[in-house]
Motif scaffolding. Sequence first.
Motif, PDB file in Angstrom:
ATOM      1  N   GLU A   1       0.842  -1.201   0.000  1.00 38.70           N
ATOM      2  CA  GLU A   1       0.000   0.000   0.000  1.00 38.70           C
ATOM      3  C   GLU A   1       0.875   1.249   0.000  1.00 38.70           C
ATOM      4  OE1 GLU A   1      -2.391   1.938   3.576  1.00 38.70           O
ATOM      5  OE2 GLU A   1      -3.092  -0.083   3.094  1.00 38.70           O
ATOM      6  N   PRO A   2       0.800   2.080  -1.039  1.00 42.73           N
ATOM      7  CA  PRO A   2       1.610   3.298  -1.050  1.00 42.73           C
ATOM      8  C   PRO A   2       1.177   4.266   0.043  1.00 42.73           C
ATOM      9  CG  PRO A   2       0.029   3.344  -2.844  1.00 42.73           C
ATOM     10  CD  PRO A   2      -0.060   1.978  -2.229  1.00 42.73           C
ATOM     11  N   GLN A   3       2.118   5.057   0.480  1.00 47.88           N
ATOM     12  CA  GLN A   3       1.843   6.037   1.529  1.00 47.88           C
ATOM     13  C   GLN A   3       1.743   7.430   0.919  1.00 47.88           C
ATOM     14  OE1 GLN A   3       4.946   6.456   4.422  1.00 47.88           O
ATOM     15  NE2 GLN A   3       3.702   7.649   5.842  1.00 47.88           N
TER      16      GLN A   3
ATOM     17  N   LYS B   1     -11.217  -8.395  -6.200  1.00 49.75           N
ATOM     18  CA  LYS B   1     -12.380  -7.580  -5.870  1.00 49.75           C
ATOM     19  C   LYS B   1     -12.661  -6.503  -6.918  1.00 49.75           C
ATOM     20  CE  LYS B   1     -11.724  -8.238  -0.903  1.00 49.75           C
ATOM     21  NZ  LYS B   1     -11.608  -7.601   0.426  1.00 49.75           N
ATOM     22  N   ALA B   2     -11.729  -6.338  -7.855  1.00 46.99           N
ATOM     23  CA  ALA B   2     -11.903  -5.365  -8.935  1.00 46.99           C
ATOM     24  C   ALA B   2     -11.193  -5.895 -10.166  1.00 46.99           C
ATOM     25  CB  ALA B   2     -11.325  -4.004  -8.536  1.00 46.99           C
ATOM     26  N   SER B   3     -11.648  -5.477 -11.324  1.00 49.36           N
ATOM     27  CA  SER B   3     -11.047  -5.921 -12.578  1.00 49.36           C
ATOM     28  C   SER B   3      -9.599  -5.452 -12.665  1.00 49.36           C
ATOM     29  CB  SER B   3     -11.850  -5.369 -13.759  1.00 49.36           C
ATOM     30  OG  SER B   3     -11.250  -5.717 -14.976  1.00 49.36           O
ATOM     31  N   ALA B   4      -8.699  -6.392 -12.912  1.00 45.94           N
ATOM     32  CA  ALA B   4      -7.278  -6.075 -13.024  1.00 45.94           C
ATOM     33  C   ALA B   4      -6.583  -7.212 -13.744  1.00 45.94           C
ATOM     34  CB  ALA B   4      -6.655  -5.862 -11.642  1.00 45.94           C
ATOM     35  N   ALA B   5      -5.463  -6.901 -14.379  1.00 41.98           N
ATOM     36  CA  ALA B   5      -4.684  -7.939 -15.057  1.00 41.98           C
ATOM     37  C   ALA B   5      -4.095  -8.875 -13.999  1.00 41.98           C
ATOM     38  CB  ALA B   5      -3.574  -7.292 -15.882  1.00 41.98           C
TER      39      ALA B   5
ATOM     40  N   LEU C   1      -7.416   7.838  -9.564  1.00 42.35           N
ATOM     41  CA  LEU C   1      -8.642   8.107 -10.308  1.00 42.35           C
ATOM     42  C   LEU C   1      -9.824   8.049  -9.348  1.00 42.35           C
ATOM     43  CD1 LEU C   1     -10.301   8.452 -12.934  1.00 42.35           C
ATOM     44  CD2 LEU C   1     -10.232   5.946 -13.188  1.00 42.35           C
ATOM     45  N   VAL C   2     -10.610   9.120  -9.326  1.00 37.81           N
ATOM     46  CA  VAL C   2     -11.760   9.210  -8.432  1.00 37.81           C
ATOM     47  C   VAL C   2     -13.015   9.490  -9.264  1.00 37.81           C
ATOM     48  CG1 VAL C   2     -12.785  10.411  -6.455  1.00 37.81           C
ATOM     49  CG2 VAL C   2     -10.308  10.080  -6.568  1.00 37.81           C
ATOM     50  N   LYS C   3     -14.085   8.787  -8.955  1.00 37.56           N
ATOM     51  CA  LYS C   3     -15.346   9.000  -9.661  1.00 37.56           C
ATOM     52  C   LYS C   3     -16.490   8.888  -8.672  1.00 37.56           C
ATOM     53  CE  LYS C   3     -17.840   7.589 -13.835  1.00 37.56           C
ATOM     54  NZ  LYS C   3     -17.851   6.646 -14.982  1.00 37.56           N
ATOM     55  N   ASP C   4     -17.329   9.897  -8.619  1.00 40.31           N
ATOM     56  CA  ASP C   4     -18.456   9.926  -7.683  1.00 40.31           C
ATOM     57  C   ASP C   4     -17.972   9.722  -6.243  1.00 40.31           C
ATOM     58  OD1 ASP C   4     -20.238  10.235  -9.821  1.00 40.31           O
ATOM     59  OD2 ASP C   4     -20.399   8.060 -10.091  1.00 40.31           O
ATOM     60  N   GLN C   5     -16.874  10.402  -5.914  1.00 40.36           N
ATOM     61  CA  GLN C   5     -16.303  10.385  -4.561  1.00 40.36           C
ATOM     62  C   GLN C   5     -15.731   9.013  -4.155  1.00 40.36           C
ATOM     63  OE1 GLN C   5     -16.001  13.305  -2.769  1.00 40.36           O
ATOM     64  NE2 GLN C   5     -16.812  14.159  -4.687  1.00 40.36           N
ATOM     65  N   SER C   6     -15.542   8.139  -5.132  1.00 38.41           N
ATOM     66  CA  SER C   6     -14.983   6.815  -4.844  1.00 38.41           C
ATOM     67  C   SER C   6     -13.678   6.628  -5.615  1.00 38.41           C
ATOM     68  CB  SER C   6     -15.966   5.710  -5.231  1.00 38.41           C
ATOM     69  OG  SER C   6     -17.134   5.777  -4.448  1.00 38.41           O
ATOM     70  N   PRO C   7     -12.604   6.173  -4.955  1.00 39.24           N
ATOM     71  CA  PRO C   7     -11.341   5.926  -5.661  1.00 39.24           C
ATOM     72  C   PRO C   7     -11.430   4.638  -6.468  1.00 39.24           C
ATOM     73  CG  PRO C   7     -11.145   5.270  -3.361  1.00 39.24           C
ATOM     74  CD  PRO C   7     -12.508   5.885  -3.514  1.00 39.24           C
ATOM     75  N   LEU C   8     -10.960   4.685  -7.714  1.00 43.42           N
ATOM     76  CA  LEU C   8     -11.069   3.533  -8.609  1.00 43.42           C
ATOM     77  C   LEU C   8      -9.720   2.932  -8.997  1.00 43.42           C
ATOM     78  CD1 LEU C   8     -13.797   4.835 -11.100  1.00 43.42           C
ATOM     79  CD2 LEU C   8     -14.114   3.436  -9.044  1.00 43.42           C
ATOM     80  N   MET C   9      -8.676   3.738  -8.958  1.00 43.53           N
ATOM     81  CA  MET C   9      -7.382   3.252  -9.434  1.00 43.53           C
ATOM     82  C   MET C   9      -6.260   4.156  -8.952  1.00 43.53           C
ATOM     83  SD  MET C   9      -6.231   2.804 -13.470  1.00 43.53           S
ATOM     84  CE  MET C   9      -7.817   2.047 -13.844  1.00 43.53           C
ATOM     85  N   VAL C  10      -5.131   3.554  -8.616  1.00 46.55           N
ATOM     86  CA  VAL C  10      -3.906   4.294  -8.327  1.00 46.55           C
ATOM     87  C   VAL C  10      -2.830   3.798  -9.283  1.00 46.55           C
ATOM     88  CG1 VAL C  10      -1.967   4.468  -6.697  1.00 46.55           C
ATOM     89  CG2 VAL C  10      -4.284   4.929  -5.922  1.00 46.55           C
ATOM     90  N   ILE C  11      -2.066   4.714  -9.859  1.00 50.83           N
ATOM     91  CA  ILE C  11      -0.970   4.354 -10.754  1.00 50.83           C
ATOM     92  C   ILE C  11       0.316   4.990 -10.238  1.00 50.83           C
ATOM     93  CG2 ILE C  11      -0.053   4.469 -13.101  1.00 50.83           C
ATOM     94  CD1 ILE C  11      -2.859   4.630 -14.161  1.00 50.83           C
ATOM     95  N   LEU C  12       1.353   4.158 -10.118  1.00 53.11           N
ATOM     96  CA  LEU C  12       2.658   4.636  -9.673  1.00 53.11           C
ATOM     97  C   LEU C  12       3.713   4.215 -10.685  1.00 53.11           C
ATOM     98  CD1 LEU C  12       1.191   3.108  -6.883  1.00 53.11           C
ATOM     99  CD2 LEU C  12       2.695   4.848  -5.928  1.00 53.11           C
TER     100      LEU C  12
ATOM    101  N   ASN D   1      -7.540  -2.779  -5.960  1.00 54.18           N
ATOM    102  CA  ASN D   1      -8.208  -3.408  -4.817  1.00 54.18           C
ATOM    103  C   ASN D   1      -8.915  -2.317  -4.004  1.00 54.18           C
ATOM    104  OD1 ASN D   1      -8.851  -4.543  -2.287  1.00 54.18           O
ATOM    105  ND2 ASN D   1      -7.167  -5.995  -2.415  1.00 54.18           N
ATOM    106  N   PRO D   2     -10.244  -2.363  -3.903  1.00 58.25           N
ATOM    107  CA  PRO D   2     -10.980  -1.278  -3.229  1.00 58.25           C
ATOM    108  C   PRO D   2     -10.604  -1.110  -1.758  1.00 58.25           C
ATOM    109  CG  PRO D   2     -12.418  -3.159  -3.697  1.00 58.25           C
ATOM    110  CD  PRO D   2     -11.154  -3.393  -4.453  1.00 58.25           C
ATOM    111  N   ASP D   3     -10.205  -2.194  -1.100  1.00 60.34           N
ATOM    112  CA  ASP D   3      -9.806  -2.076   0.304  1.00 60.34           C
ATOM    113  C   ASP D   3      -8.583  -1.171   0.442  1.00 60.34           C
ATOM    114  OD1 ASP D   3     -11.846  -3.809   0.943  1.00 60.34           O
ATOM    115  OD2 ASP D   3     -10.564  -5.585   0.936  1.00 60.34           O
ATOM    116  N   LYS D   4      -7.611  -1.376  -0.435  1.00 63.95           N
ATOM    117  CA  LYS D   4      -6.403  -0.550  -0.407  1.00 63.95           C
ATOM    118  C   LYS D   4      -6.695   0.872  -0.879  1.00 63.95           C
ATOM    119  CE  LYS D   4      -3.310  -4.486  -1.098  1.00 63.95           C
ATOM    120  NZ  LYS D   4      -2.252  -5.113  -1.914  1.00 63.95           N
ATOM    121  N   LEU D   5      -7.522   0.983  -1.907  1.00 58.98           N
ATOM    122  CA  LEU D   5      -7.847   2.313  -2.434  1.00 58.98           C
ATOM    123  C   LEU D   5      -8.555   3.177  -1.401  1.00 58.98           C
ATOM    124  CD1 LEU D   5      -9.101   1.415  -6.036  1.00 58.98           C
ATOM    125  CD2 LEU D   5      -6.916   2.468  -5.403  1.00 58.98           C
TER     126      LEU D   5
END
Length: 292
Positions: free
Chosen positions: A83-85, A208-212, A252-263, A281-285
């Motif tokens: 989990e990034p800080q 828990k979310a679509s990902a490669a 990436l945030v949509k409707d006040q919900s985080p959808l993706m983090v890119i590093l 992963n929504p738990d981490k996001l």
Amino acid sequence: MELETVYLTYKQLLFSVAYRMLGSVSDAEDMLQDMFITLQRTDTGHVTNLKSYLVKMVTNRCLNYLKSASKQRETYIGTWLPEPQVTSSREDPMGSLVQDETISYAFLVLLQELSAVERAVFVLREVLGYDYEEVADMLQKTEANCRKIYSRAKSKINETSDEEAERPLGDTEPLVKKFLHAVGTGDFQDFVQLLMEDAVMVSDGGGKASAAIHPIFGKERIGAFFEGIQTKGALEGDWLTVTFNGQSGLILVKDQSPLMVILFELAASQQQSNHLYVIRNPDKLNQIYSEM
């Protein structure tokens, strides 16, 4: 020393140890809270070196936690990414030691490739600078054993990384800007040119979310991946530039919900990226978003 003073003096240092060990901001914070509750009921009058005592305490608690959590990691769907800080660009008031401990997400990923004990020895020896006698005492092992564990951990780090783990951070802002431009135009070619030919993208959806599920190798395939999900609307929303572990990244945030983090991890040249990390992963996001 009063408990509050101890907490204020050593909290950041102890957090940096727990974060490196666990790869999770929330777990590291929980670990410290639990540790200080225990410390409140502990007589430390006999302790001659409080700093080392606390580091030993948190390290062994992390080892116990990782032992109990190992089965969850083994059954995790896809790649488990730490989990990034969320950090600021300001210099850490606790000093360069703590700042060095928290700035590199790429190094955090490398540490998670080590076993829990290898990670403990490496952090205590390489990062905090304890000698083998002190490390052996903290982990209740022999000095010879700790030397072997450290050597093994160092070899694994060097095999995975093409350079020293503690290299200076580079500027990822150009990658962030090119990616945002690509999202806006739908043309990812300029962004792809900032990737190494053999760049690797790793995604974490946790089932828990679509990902490669598997890493994507090669800059052209990475570009094609983003173009593909762009056409499906997966990149729509508000892209926010955030400083993660001392470098610019995106959420990436949509409707006040985080959808993706890119590093982005920079290659040795500091001009191109050799690794991209995508967290879905929504738990981490949700944890990351709560820090902002």
